[in-house]
Design a protein around this motif. Sequence first.
Motif, mmCIF file in Angstrom:
data_model
loop_
_atom_site.group_PDB
_atom_site.id
_atom_site.type_symbol
_atom_site.label_atom_id
_atom_site.label_comp_id
_atom_site.label_asym_id
_atom_site.label_seq_id
_atom_site.Cartn_x
_atom_site.Cartn_y
_atom_site.Cartn_z
ATOM 1 N N ILE A 91 14.034 25.589 -2.932
ATOM 2 C CA ILE A 91 13.999 26.495 -1.789
ATOM 3 C C ILE A 91 15.444 26.759 -1.385
ATOM 4 O O ILE A 91 16.228 25.819 -1.200
ATOM 5 C CB ILE A 91 13.249 25.879 -0.595
ATOM 6 C CG1 ILE A 91 11.810 25.547 -0.957
ATOM 7 C CG2 ILE A 91 13.285 26.832 0.605
ATOM 8 C CD1 ILE A 91 11.091 24.736 0.118
ATOM 9 N N SER A 92 15.799 28.025 -1.261
ATOM 10 C CA SER A 92 17.133 28.397 -0.802
ATOM 11 C C SER A 92 16.999 29.144 0.522
ATOM 12 O O SER A 92 16.211 30.080 0.632
ATOM 13 C CB SER A 92 17.829 29.286 -1.833
ATOM 14 O OG SER A 92 18.993 29.885 -1.282
ATOM 15 N N VAL A 93 17.763 28.699 1.529
ATOM 16 C CA VAL A 93 17.747 29.352 2.846
ATOM 17 C C VAL A 93 19.175 29.746 3.196
ATOM 18 O O VAL A 93 20.066 28.892 3.269
ATOM 19 C CB VAL A 93 17.177 28.426 3.933
ATOM 20 C CG1 VAL A 93 17.151 29.146 5.277
ATOM 21 C CG2 VAL A 93 15.772 27.952 3.549
ATOM 22 N N THR A 94 19.394 31.039 3.395
ATOM 23 C CA THR A 94 20.718 31.547 3.745
ATOM 24 C C THR A 94 20.592 32.418 4.983
ATOM 25 O O THR A 94 19.803 33.368 4.996
ATOM 26 C CB THR A 94 21.317 32.380 2.602
ATOM 27 O OG1 THR A 94 21.300 31.610 1.398
ATOM 28 C CG2 THR A 94 22.742 32.792 2.917
ATOM 29 N N GLY A 95 21.350 32.084 6.015
ATOM 30 C CA GLY A 95 21.308 32.841 7.265
ATOM 31 C C GLY A 95 22.667 33.377 7.640
ATOM 32 O O GLY A 95 23.697 32.903 7.153
ATOM 33 N N GLY A 97 25.942 33.653 9.237
ATOM 34 C CA GLY A 97 26.835 32.722 9.909
ATOM 35 C C GLY A 97 26.439 31.263 9.778
ATOM 36 O O GLY A 97 26.960 30.418 10.504
ATOM 37 N N GLN A 98 25.518 30.947 8.844
ATOM 38 C CA GLN A 98 25.089 29.568 8.670
ATOM 39 C C GLN A 98 25.282 29.136 7.222
ATOM 40 O O GLN A 98 25.261 29.962 6.311
ATOM 41 C CB GLN A 98 23.614 29.409 9.057
ATOM 42 C CG GLN A 98 23.309 29.806 10.495
ATOM 43 C CD GLN A 98 22.005 29.219 10.979
ATOM 44 O OE1 GLN A 98 21.888 28.009 11.141
ATOM 45 N NE2 GLN A 98 21.023 30.071 11.213
ATOM 46 N N ALA A 99 25.474 27.850 7.044
ATOM 47 C CA ALA A 99 25.650 27.325 5.696
ATOM 48 C C ALA A 99 24.345 27.441 4.917
ATOM 49 O O ALA A 99 23.256 27.289 5.474
ATOM 50 C CB ALA A 99 26.095 25.858 5.752
ATOM 51 N N GLN A 100 24.461 27.723 3.628
ATOM 52 C CA GLN A 100 23.278 27.805 2.789
ATOM 53 C C GLN A 100 22.660 26.412 2.620
ATOM 54 O O GLN A 100 23.353 25.417 2.477
ATOM 55 C CB GLN A 100 23.610 28.378 1.420
ATOM 56 C CG GLN A 100 22.381 28.572 0.533
ATOM 57 C CD GLN A 100 22.730 29.044 -0.868
ATOM 58 O OE1 GLN A 100 23.827 28.780 -1.340
ATOM 59 N NE2 GLN A 100 21.820 29.726 -1.525
ATOM 60 N N VAL A 101 21.343 26.363 2.654
ATOM 61 C CA VAL A 101 20.614 25.117 2.441
ATOM 62 C C VAL A 101 19.799 25.259 1.164
ATOM 63 O O VAL A 101 19.106 26.263 0.972
ATOM 64 C CB VAL A 101 19.677 24.801 3.627
ATOM 65 C CG1 VAL A 101 18.808 23.589 3.313
ATOM 66 C CG2 VAL A 101 20.488 24.560 4.898
ATOM 67 N N VAL A 102 19.900 24.282 0.286
ATOM 68 C CA VAL A 102 19.116 24.259 -0.950
ATOM 69 C C VAL A 102 18.290 22.981 -0.970
ATOM 70 O O VAL A 102 18.820 21.884 -0.815
ATOM 71 C CB VAL A 102 20.016 24.332 -2.196
ATOM 72 C CG1 VAL A 102 19.171 24.210 -3.459
ATOM 73 C CG2 VAL A 102 20.809 25.635 -2.207
ATOM 74 N N ILE A 103 16.976 23.127 -1.127
ATOM 75 C CA ILE A 103 16.066 21.988 -1.114
ATOM 76 C C ILE A 103 15.420 21.863 -2.493
ATOM 77 O O ILE A 103 14.691 22.765 -2.923
ATOM 78 C CB ILE A 103 14.970 22.165 -0.047
ATOM 79 C CG1 ILE A 103 15.596 22.348 1.340
ATOM 80 C CG2 ILE A 103 14.026 20.955 -0.055
ATOM 81 C CD1 ILE A 103 14.587 22.736 2.407
ATOM 82 N N PRO A 104 15.694 20.793 -3.225
ATOM 83 C CA PRO A 104 15.089 20.609 -4.550
ATOM 84 C C PRO A 104 13.660 20.084 -4.453
ATOM 85 O O PRO A 104 13.354 19.219 -3.631
ATOM 86 C CB PRO A 104 16.015 19.588 -5.215
ATOM 87 C CG PRO A 104 16.584 18.808 -4.082
ATOM 88 C CD PRO A 104 16.642 19.714 -2.883
ATOM 89 N N LEU A 105 12.782 20.622 -5.287
ATOM 90 C CA LEU A 105 11.386 20.199 -5.352
ATOM 91 C C LEU A 105 11.036 19.847 -6.795
ATOM 92 O O LEU A 105 11.759 20.208 -7.724
ATOM 93 C CB LEU A 105 10.450 21.320 -4.872
ATOM 94 C CG LEU A 105 10.738 21.965 -3.522
ATOM 95 C CD1 LEU A 105 9.775 23.125 -3.292
ATOM 96 C CD2 LEU A 105 10.629 20.949 -2.399
ATOM 97 N N GLU A 106 9.907 19.198 -6.961
ATOM 98 C CA GLU A 106 9.430 18.927 -8.312
ATOM 99 C C GLU A 106 8.922 20.217 -8.946
ATOM 100 O O GLU A 106 8.591 21.182 -8.263
ATOM 101 C CB GLU A 106 8.326 17.875 -8.279
ATOM 102 C CG GLU A 106 8.799 16.504 -7.812
ATOM 103 C CD GLU A 106 7.690 15.476 -7.823
ATOM 104 O OE1 GLU A 106 6.555 15.841 -8.205
ATOM 105 O OE2 GLU A 106 7.948 14.314 -7.466
ATOM 106 N N GLY A 107 8.844 20.220 -10.270
ATOM 107 C CA GLY A 107 8.383 21.399 -10.983
ATOM 108 C C GLY A 107 6.876 21.550 -10.924
ATOM 109 O O GLY A 107 6.166 20.731 -10.343
ATOM 110 N N GLY A 108 6.388 22.641 -11.545
ATOM 111 C CA GLY A 108 4.947 22.858 -11.575
ATOM 112 C C GLY A 108 4.599 24.245 -12.067
ATOM 113 O O GLY A 108 5.464 25.027 -12.477
ATOM 114 N N TYR A 109 3.304 24.545 -12.028
ATOM 115 C CA TYR A 109 2.783 25.853 -12.421
ATOM 116 C C TYR A 109 2.404 26.653 -11.172
ATOM 117 O O TYR A 109 2.034 26.091 -10.144
ATOM 118 C CB TYR A 109 1.521 25.685 -13.281
ATOM 119 C CG TYR A 109 1.725 24.975 -14.596
ATOM 120 C CD1 TYR A 109 1.992 25.692 -15.757
ATOM 121 C CD2 TYR A 109 1.618 23.588 -14.679
ATOM 122 C CE1 TYR A 109 2.156 25.038 -16.979
ATOM 123 C CE2 TYR A 109 1.780 22.931 -15.887
ATOM 124 C CZ TYR A 109 2.050 23.661 -17.036
ATOM 125 O OH TYR A 109 2.210 23.014 -18.240
#
Length: 286
Positions: A91-95, A97-109
């Motif tokens: 998950i990538s969240v970019t706003g 004036g805010q720092a980008q946040v990247v959240i790693p998740l497990e893989g899947g279908y």
Amino acid sequence: MSRFRKFFTISLRAAAVGMLLSGALSFSGLAEAFTQTVPPPPSQLAPPQSGQGQLIQTREIDVTGDGKLDMVSLVGLKSDLNSPYYDKLFISVTGQGQAQVVIPLEGGYNPKMDFCDFIHDKLPQIYVTSDTGGSGGFTSNYIYSLKNNVPTAIPMPEPLHVKATFKNNYKVKMKIEETGKSFTLDIADRKEAYEQFGIYNQGKIVKPIIVNVDAYSLLKPVDVDRDGFCELKGVQRITGIANADTLGYVTSVWKWHKGQWKLKEAAVTQTLATSMVRAPSLEDED
């Protein structure tokens, strides 16, 4: 949409996705920066150094609470482009004036991202689900809050614990431990197979076997109360002599209350209803 807004949106999407897919962003360093808030599995702290990245889904929505639209993207990495399986998801969240946040998740279908307010803080949380694959039909499910641009994992409700035993006359007696309620399933429609496998002999138990109650095959956001806040509806499959022998389903509805999920409803059903209450879609607001 103003010219500035269009420019900002295009630039934001290109920057966020470009960094994710090109490897320009140091995922490992960023993940470690918020490990205390979002504790991903150790194997998920850094994405693979090789593989093909794909933008699966993207959405402009305020998830941080600053009143400005954020670019929320679901990105998957594949080692084989011909495979439907994603080795890792992010998950990538970019706003603005805010720092980008990247959240790693497990893989899947078949990964999918939705938005709804589960925890009653008047902001949408990010919900991601994906199929794990295999004959069990299990899913991986995640909810993340990004309030104040701080990623916080919301725990998922545990599957219900169910005791199940075969009874004479082709019956299965089931008891949900969390509620103490008992249910009976009639499996007379498959008595020939159970007689053939030696489980029954003319309706009498000969060789009882374990009745399996699986983990969640579905954990879906629903607005049961139609109050704008989402509950979670869970479905667990009940199987008999083989994984393909579906006897019925355990259904549950969970509501967030005082920092944890509370069981609102639970039942055992022979067949699964095809219609489910629809969660409010934020895309309806576009």
